[in-house]
Design a protein around this motif. Structure first.
Motif, PDB file in Angstrom:
ATOM      1  N   ILE A 145      65.881 -11.146-126.931  1.00 59.96           N
ATOM      2  CA  ILE A 145      66.296  -9.874-126.323  1.00 59.96           C
ATOM      3  C   ILE A 145      65.777  -9.780-124.897  1.00 59.96           C
ATOM      4  CG2 ILE A 145      66.090  -7.364-126.450  1.00 59.96           C
ATOM      5  CD1 ILE A 145      67.946  -8.594-128.548  1.00 59.96           C
ATOM      6  N   ARG A 146      64.542 -10.211-124.674  1.00 60.73           N
ATOM      7  CA  ARG A 146      63.995 -10.150-123.318  1.00 60.73           C
ATOM      8  C   ARG A 146      64.797 -11.028-122.355  1.00 60.73           C
ATOM      9  NH1 ARG A 146      59.099  -8.861-126.089  1.00 60.73           N
ATOM     10  NH2 ARG A 146      58.801 -10.996-126.837  1.00 60.73           N
ATOM     11  N   ARG A 147      65.298 -12.183-122.850  1.00 61.86           N
ATOM     12  CA  ARG A 147      66.150 -13.021-121.997  1.00 61.86           C
ATOM     13  C   ARG A 147      67.464 -12.310-121.674  1.00 61.86           C
ATOM     14  NH1 ARG A 147      64.190 -17.424-125.190  1.00 61.86           N
ATOM     15  NH2 ARG A 147      66.035 -17.317-126.532  1.00 61.86           N
ATOM     16  N   ASP A 148      68.028 -11.642-122.683  1.00 62.15           N
ATOM     17  CA  ASP A 148      69.264 -10.880-122.443  1.00 62.15           C
ATOM     18  C   ASP A 148      69.023  -9.800-121.377  1.00 62.15           C
ATOM     19  OD1 ASP A 148      70.620 -12.345-124.336  1.00 62.15           O
ATOM     20  OD2 ASP A 148      70.430 -10.846-125.924  1.00 62.15           O
ATOM     21  N   LEU A 149      67.930  -9.108-121.507  1.00 64.78           N
ATOM     22  CA  LEU A 149      67.616  -8.033-120.550  1.00 64.78           C
ATOM     23  C   LEU A 149      67.351  -8.597-119.160  1.00 64.78           C
ATOM     24  CD1 LEU A 149      65.318  -5.720-122.726  1.00 64.78           C
ATOM     25  CD2 LEU A 149      67.751  -5.435-122.214  1.00 64.78           C
ATOM     26  N   LYS A 150      66.705  -9.758-119.117  1.00 63.09           N
ATOM     27  CA  LYS A 150      66.457 -10.406-117.819  1.00 63.09           C
ATOM     28  C   LYS A 150      67.771 -10.768-117.147  1.00 63.09           C
ATOM     29  CE  LYS A 150      63.848 -14.204-115.697  1.00 63.09           C
ATOM     30  NZ  LYS A 150      62.951 -15.361-115.939  1.00 63.09           N
ATOM     31  N   ASP A 151      68.726 -11.291-117.928  1.00 68.85           N
ATOM     32  CA  ASP A 151      70.042 -11.630-117.383  1.00 68.85           C
ATOM     33  C   ASP A 151      70.755 -10.380-116.872  1.00 68.85           C
ATOM     34  OD1 ASP A 151      69.597 -14.258-118.048  1.00 68.85           O
ATOM     35  OD2 ASP A 151      70.809 -14.210-119.883  1.00 68.85           O
ATOM     36  N   LEU A 152      70.700  -9.307-117.656  1.00 62.91           N
ATOM     37  CA  LEU A 152      71.359  -8.065-117.261  1.00 62.91           C
ATOM     38  C   LEU A 152      70.721  -7.470-116.007  1.00 62.91           C
ATOM     39  CD1 LEU A 152      71.902  -6.445-120.781  1.00 62.91           C
ATOM     40  CD2 LEU A 152      73.698  -7.187-119.194  1.00 62.91           C
ATOM     41  N   GLU A 153      69.410  -7.628-115.894  1.00 59.80           N
ATOM     42  CA  GLU A 153      68.718  -7.135-114.700  1.00 59.80           C
ATOM     43  C   GLU A 153      69.149  -7.942-113.473  1.00 59.80           C
ATOM     44  OE1 GLU A 153      64.314  -5.516-113.859  1.00 59.80           O
ATOM     45  OE2 GLU A 153      64.379  -7.661-114.334  1.00 59.80           O
ATOM     46  N   ALA A 154      69.290  -9.263-113.644  1.00 56.36           N
ATOM     47  CA  ALA A 154      69.731 -10.114-112.542  1.00 56.36           C
ATOM     48  C   ALA A 154      71.141  -9.738-112.082  1.00 56.36           C
ATOM     49  CB  ALA A 154      69.692 -11.581-112.966  1.00 56.36           C
ATOM     50  N   GLU A 155      71.942  -9.223-113.022  1.00 55.26           N
ATOM     51  CA  GLU A 155      73.303  -8.787-112.690  1.00 55.26           C
ATOM     52  C   GLU A 155      73.332  -7.382-112.097  1.00 55.26           C
ATOM     53  OE1 GLU A 155      75.438  -9.068-116.339  1.00 55.26           O
ATOM     54  OE2 GLU A 155      75.023 -11.221-116.594  1.00 55.26           O
ATOM     55  N   GLY A 156      72.166  -6.722-112.073  1.00 50.73           N
ATOM     56  CA  GLY A 156      72.092  -5.376-111.523  1.00 50.73           C
ATOM     57  C   GLY A 156      72.513  -4.292-112.479  1.00 50.73           C
ATOM     58  N   ALA A 157      72.602  -4.612-113.775  1.00 53.52           N
ATOM     59  CA  ALA A 157      73.092  -3.645-114.764  1.00 53.52           C
ATOM     60  C   ALA A 157      71.988  -2.817-115.386  1.00 53.52           C
ATOM     61  CB  ALA A 157      73.863  -4.370-115.863  1.00 53.52           C
ATOM     62  N   VAL A 158      70.769  -3.357-115.460  1.00 54.09           N
ATOM     63  CA  VAL A 158      69.663  -2.642-116.092  1.00 54.09           C
ATOM     64  C   VAL A 158      68.403  -2.827-115.259  1.00 54.09           C
ATOM     65  CG1 VAL A 158      70.661  -3.180-118.357  1.00 54.09           C
ATOM     66  CG2 VAL A 158      68.712  -4.511-117.535  1.00 54.09           C
ATOM     67  N   ARG A 159      67.411  -2.050-115.602  1.00 55.93           N
ATOM     68  CA  ARG A 159      66.069  -2.229-115.048  1.00 55.93           C
ATOM     69  C   ARG A 159      65.116  -2.399-116.214  1.00 55.93           C
ATOM     70  NH1 ARG A 159      62.297   2.265-112.027  1.00 55.93           N
ATOM     71  NH2 ARG A 159      60.438   0.974-111.860  1.00 55.93           N
ATOM     72  N   ARG A 160      64.392  -3.499-116.244  1.00 52.33           N
ATOM     73  CA  ARG A 160      63.432  -3.729-117.327  1.00 52.33           C
ATOM     74  C   ARG A 160      62.185  -2.883-117.123  1.00 52.33           C
ATOM     75  NH1 ARG A 160      62.138  -9.822-117.831  1.00 52.33           N
ATOM     76  NH2 ARG A 160      62.403  -9.769-115.558  1.00 52.33           N
ATOM     77  N   VAL A 161      61.691  -2.294-118.217  1.00 52.74           N
ATOM     78  CA  VAL A 161      60.450  -1.539-118.228  1.00 52.74           C
ATOM     79  C   VAL A 161      59.628  -2.027-119.419  1.00 52.74           C
ATOM     80  CG1 VAL A 161      61.438   0.491-117.118  1.00 52.74           C
ATOM     81  CG2 VAL A 161      61.495   0.324-119.604  1.00 52.74           C
ATOM     82  N   HIS A 162      58.400  -1.538-119.530  1.00 52.84           N
ATOM     83  CA  HIS A 162      57.533  -1.966-120.629  1.00 52.84           C
ATOM     84  C   HIS A 162      58.189  -1.691-121.976  1.00 52.84           C
ATOM     85  CE1 HIS A 162      53.918  -2.801-122.881  1.00 52.84           C
ATOM     86  NE2 HIS A 162      54.008  -1.630-123.476  1.00 52.84           N
ATOM     87  N   GLY A 163      58.419  -2.758-122.745  1.00 57.22           N
ATOM     88  CA  GLY A 163      58.964  -2.612-124.087  1.00 57.22           C
ATOM     89  C   GLY A 163      60.467  -2.515-124.188  1.00 57.22           C
ATOM     90  N   GLY A 164      61.172  -2.559-123.057  1.00 56.38           N
ATOM     91  CA  GLY A 164      62.614  -2.420-123.147  1.00 56.38           C
ATOM     92  C   GLY A 164      63.289  -2.377-121.789  1.00 56.38           C
ATOM     93  N   ALA A 165      64.283  -1.503-121.657  1.00 54.97           N
ATOM     94  CA  ALA A 165      65.032  -1.409-120.402  1.00 54.97           C
ATOM     95  C   ALA A 165      65.664  -0.029-120.277  1.00 54.97           C
ATOM     96  CB  ALA A 165      66.112  -2.481-120.337  1.00 54.97           C
ATOM     97  N   ILE A 166      65.978   0.331-119.047  1.00 54.16           N
ATOM     98  CA  ILE A 166      66.668   1.581-118.737  1.00 54.16           C
ATOM     99  C   ILE A 166      67.833   1.240-117.814  1.00 54.16           C
ATOM    100  CG2 ILE A 166      64.627   3.032-119.009  1.00 54.16           C
ATOM    101  CD1 ILE A 166      64.272   2.967-115.989  1.00 54.16           C
ATOM    102  N   PRO A 167      68.794   2.148-117.640  1.00 56.39           N
ATOM    103  CA  PRO A 167      69.902   1.855-116.727  1.00 56.39           C
ATOM    104  C   PRO A 167      69.413   1.591-115.306  1.00 56.39           C
ATOM    105  CG  PRO A 167      70.443   3.722-118.119  1.00 56.39           C
ATOM    106  CD  PRO A 167      68.985   3.430-118.338  1.00 56.39           C
ATOM    107  N   ALA A 168      70.053   0.700-114.605  1.00 60.23           N
ATOM    108  CA  ALA A 168      69.695   0.410-113.217  1.00 60.23           C
ATOM    109  C   ALA A 168      69.794   1.688-112.397  1.00 60.23           C
ATOM    110  CB  ALA A 168      70.629  -0.652-112.648  1.00 60.23           C
ATOM    111  N   GLY A 169      68.808   1.889-111.532  1.00 62.17           N
ATOM    112  CA  GLY A 169      68.825   3.071-110.675  1.00 62.17           C
ATOM    113  C   GLY A 169      68.060   4.246-111.229  1.00 62.17           C
ATOM    114  N   ARG A 170      67.718   4.205-112.516  1.00 56.62           N
ATOM    115  CA  ARG A 170      66.931   5.292-113.099  1.00 56.62           C
ATOM    116  C   ARG A 170      65.466   4.959-112.988  1.00 56.62           C
ATOM    117  NH1 ARG A 170      69.805   9.021-116.145  1.00 56.62           N
ATOM    118  NH2 ARG A 170      67.826   9.815-116.894  1.00 56.62           N
ATOM    119  N   THR A 171      64.636   5.979-112.960  1.00 58.61           N
ATOM    120  CA  THR A 171      63.197   5.763-113.003  1.00 58.61           C
ATOM    121  C   THR A 171      62.792   5.527-114.438  1.00 58.61           C
ATOM    122  OG1 THR A 171      62.769   8.125-113.256  1.00 58.61           O
ATOM    123  CG2 THR A 171      62.811   7.261-111.010  1.00 58.61           C
TER     124      THR A 171
END
Length: 252
Positions: free
Chosen positions: A36-62
């Motif tokens: 899952i962390r690899r999936d989130l890393k890929d999505l972050e590289a695409e600008g779709a999400v922002r990784r945070v501790h334990g998971g992810a939030i939409p890109a652009g959100r705090t």
């Protein structure tokens, strides 16, 4: 399930819930947390999400969604929970309401008391409760979190440990059959863990949207809490786990 399909589902979850948990996704997809962390890393590289501790939030959100936004989510359900919780409070009680949108809904319903004493670490709860003539409001010290508009930290915990409360009312980010009550932030979880030791009756407030979710921090197993108040019966797996621990369930 392929990585691309998982990513599509992850984005759907983010659009709906505004946050996803590695633990929750790995359990749902039957894959490791590292996958899952690899999936989130890929999505972050695409600008779709922002990784945070334990998971992810939409890109652009705090990382922390402001309480002003969370208040709008499931507002009717939270008010229903607050109404049920209001009914178990008697006058002349000493209670604590910790930070959260459902506890805030309860503070707004504290009408008709003549000598209720309320402690809180939430600026919004203190403000709401002060509008009721028969409620005496006392606030903890602590470090101010602007996003949550509450006080946390060592001074907050040290202050709480001086008192015994007739009842404490707490929120939870997740109610999980395997892990119990969970949160996303350590500061909130730690304060709730201390509150559990300082009261005759601990009451967790959680609307149905919290059922089955997974947070980042295990706040308390079901056996450490006396009462859960929710607006509808919990799913059977959670209800069974609650009954096994003899935890009282109050629902609409």
């Amino acid at each position: 399930m392929s990585s691309e399909v998982r990513k599509e589902v992850i984005l759907e979850r983010l659009d709906r819930d505004q946050r996803v948990s590695v633990l929750e996704l790995s359990a749902e997809f039957g894959v490791s947390g590292e996958t899952i962390r690899r999936d989130l890393k890929d999505l972050e590289a695409e600008g779709a999400v922002r990784r945070v501790h334990g998971g992810a939030i939409p890109a652009g959100r705090t990382a922390d969604t402001p309480i002003t936004e969370r208040i709008k989510l499931h507002a009717l359900e939270k008010d229903a929970v607050a109404g049920l919780a209001r009914d178990i409070i008697s006058d002349d009680c000493v209670i604590f309401l910790d930070t959260g949108t459902t506890t805030l809904a309860l503070a707004r319903r504290l009408i008709g008391f003549k000598k209720l004493r309320l402690y809180t670490n939430s600026l919004r709860i203190a403000q709401a409760a002060c509008e009721h003539f028969g409620v005496q409001v006392l606030m903890t010290p602590g470090h101010l979190r602007p996003v949550e508009q509450d006080l946390v930290g060592y001074d907050t915990i040290a202050y709480i440990q001086q008192f015994h409360f007739d009842m404490v009312f707490m929120g939870a980010a997740a109610v999980n059959a395997d892990y119990g009550f969970m949160d996303f932030e350590e500061d909130e979880a730690r304060i709730r863990q201390v509150l559990l030791k300082q009261t005759s009756r601990s009451v967790m407030l959680a609307d149905h949207s919290k059922s089955g979710k997974v947070g980042n921090v295990i706040t308390a197993p079901f056996g450490r809490v006396h009462t859960l108040v929710t607006e509808r019966p919990p799913p059977e797996d959670i209800a069974g786990a609650l009954r096994a621990e003899e935890l009282e369930i109050i629902h609409g």
